[in-house]
Design a protein around this motif. Structure first.
Motif, short mmCIF file in Angstrom:
data_model
loop_
_atom_site.label_atom_id
_atom_site.label_comp_id
_atom_site.label_asym_id
_atom_site.label_seq_id
_atom_site.Cartn_x
_atom_site.Cartn_y
_atom_site.Cartn_z
N GLY A 103 0.84 -1.19 0.00
CA GLY A 103 0.00 0.00 0.00
C GLY A 103 0.87 1.23 0.00
O GLY A 103 1.82 1.33 0.78
N LEU A 104 0.59 2.16 -0.89
CA LEU A 104 1.32 3.42 -0.97
C LEU A 104 0.37 4.51 -0.48
O LEU A 104 -0.54 4.93 -1.20
N PHE A 105 0.56 4.94 0.75
CA PHE A 105 -0.36 5.83 1.43
C PHE A 105 0.08 7.28 1.30
O PHE A 105 1.14 7.67 1.79
N ASP A 106 -0.74 8.08 0.63
CA ASP A 106 -0.46 9.50 0.41
C ASP A 106 -1.16 10.30 1.51
O ASP A 106 -2.38 10.27 1.62
N ILE A 107 -0.38 11.01 2.32
CA ILE A 107 -0.97 11.78 3.41
C ILE A 107 -1.46 13.15 2.96
O ILE A 107 -1.97 13.92 3.75
N GLY A 108 -1.31 13.45 1.68
CA GLY A 108 -1.86 14.70 1.14
C GLY A 108 -0.92 15.89 1.19
O GLY A 108 -1.34 17.01 0.93
N LYS A 109 0.34 15.68 1.49
CA LYS A 109 1.29 16.80 1.52
C LYS A 109 1.90 17.02 0.14
O LYS A 109 1.91 16.12 -0.71
N LYS A 131 -5.25 10.08 2.08
CA LYS A 131 -6.18 11.08 2.57
C LYS A 131 -6.26 12.20 1.54
O LYS A 131 -5.31 12.42 0.80
N PRO A 132 -7.39 12.92 1.49
CA PRO A 132 -7.49 14.02 0.52
C PRO A 132 -6.52 15.16 0.81
O PRO A 132 -6.01 15.78 -0.11
N THR A 133 -6.28 15.46 2.08
CA THR A 133 -5.32 16.51 2.45
C THR A 133 -4.65 16.11 3.75
O THR A 133 -5.15 15.27 4.50
N ASN A 134 -3.52 16.75 4.02
CA ASN A 134 -2.81 16.45 5.27
C ASN A 134 -3.57 16.97 6.49
O ASN A 134 -3.30 16.57 7.62
N ALA A 135 -4.53 17.86 6.29
CA ALA A 135 -5.30 18.42 7.41
C ALA A 135 -6.44 17.51 7.86
O ALA A 135 -7.02 17.73 8.92
N LYS A 136 -6.74 16.50 7.06
CA LYS A 136 -7.84 15.59 7.42
C LYS A 136 -7.29 14.29 7.96
O LYS A 136 -6.20 13.86 7.61
N VAL A 137 -8.07 13.66 8.81
CA VAL A 137 -7.71 12.38 9.40
C VAL A 137 -8.26 11.26 8.53
O VAL A 137 -9.37 11.36 8.01
N ALA A 138 -7.48 10.21 8.36
CA ALA A 138 -7.99 9.04 7.63
C ALA A 138 -9.14 8.44 8.42
O ALA A 138 -9.04 8.25 9.63
#
Length: 94
Positions: free
Chosen positions: A34-40, A66-73
């Motif tokens: 899994g390649l998890f993009d934290i939105g940064k 996640k859609p953006t780094n400001a949101k929690v998965a």
């Protein structure tokens, strides 16, 4: 450097859980990464390159994040990822 025995759960709980660290698999062969993009910023470019290199080695990948780094998965998102992959690489850009 010795690996820690415990890993902190990164979800935003008021009292973080301690979970036993799982041993890494001996190989990625036959596994899905899994390649998890934290939105940064620029995380996508980093994960694109990692995905390219893994696929060169015939290792399956699954993009998530996640859609953006400001949101929690969401718990639902994390559960789906847990069902789809064997290991996860989290793309941080800091």
């Amino acid at each position: 450097m010795k690996s820690p025995q415990w890993m902190r759960d990164p979800t935003p709980e008021t009292a973080p859980l301690k979970r036993a660290r799982l041993a890494p698999p001996p190989s990625l062969e036959g596994r899905t990464v899994g390649l998890f993009d934290i939105g940064k910023t620029r995380t996508k470019e980093f994960l694109d390159r990692v995905e390219f290199r893994l696929r060169e080695r015939n290792i399956r990948t699954y993009r998530c994040g996640k859609p953006t780094n400001a949101k929690v998965a969401t718990p639902e998102n994390l559960q789906k990822i847990a069902e789809e992959v064997d290991v996860v690489l989290i793309g941080l850009s800091d």
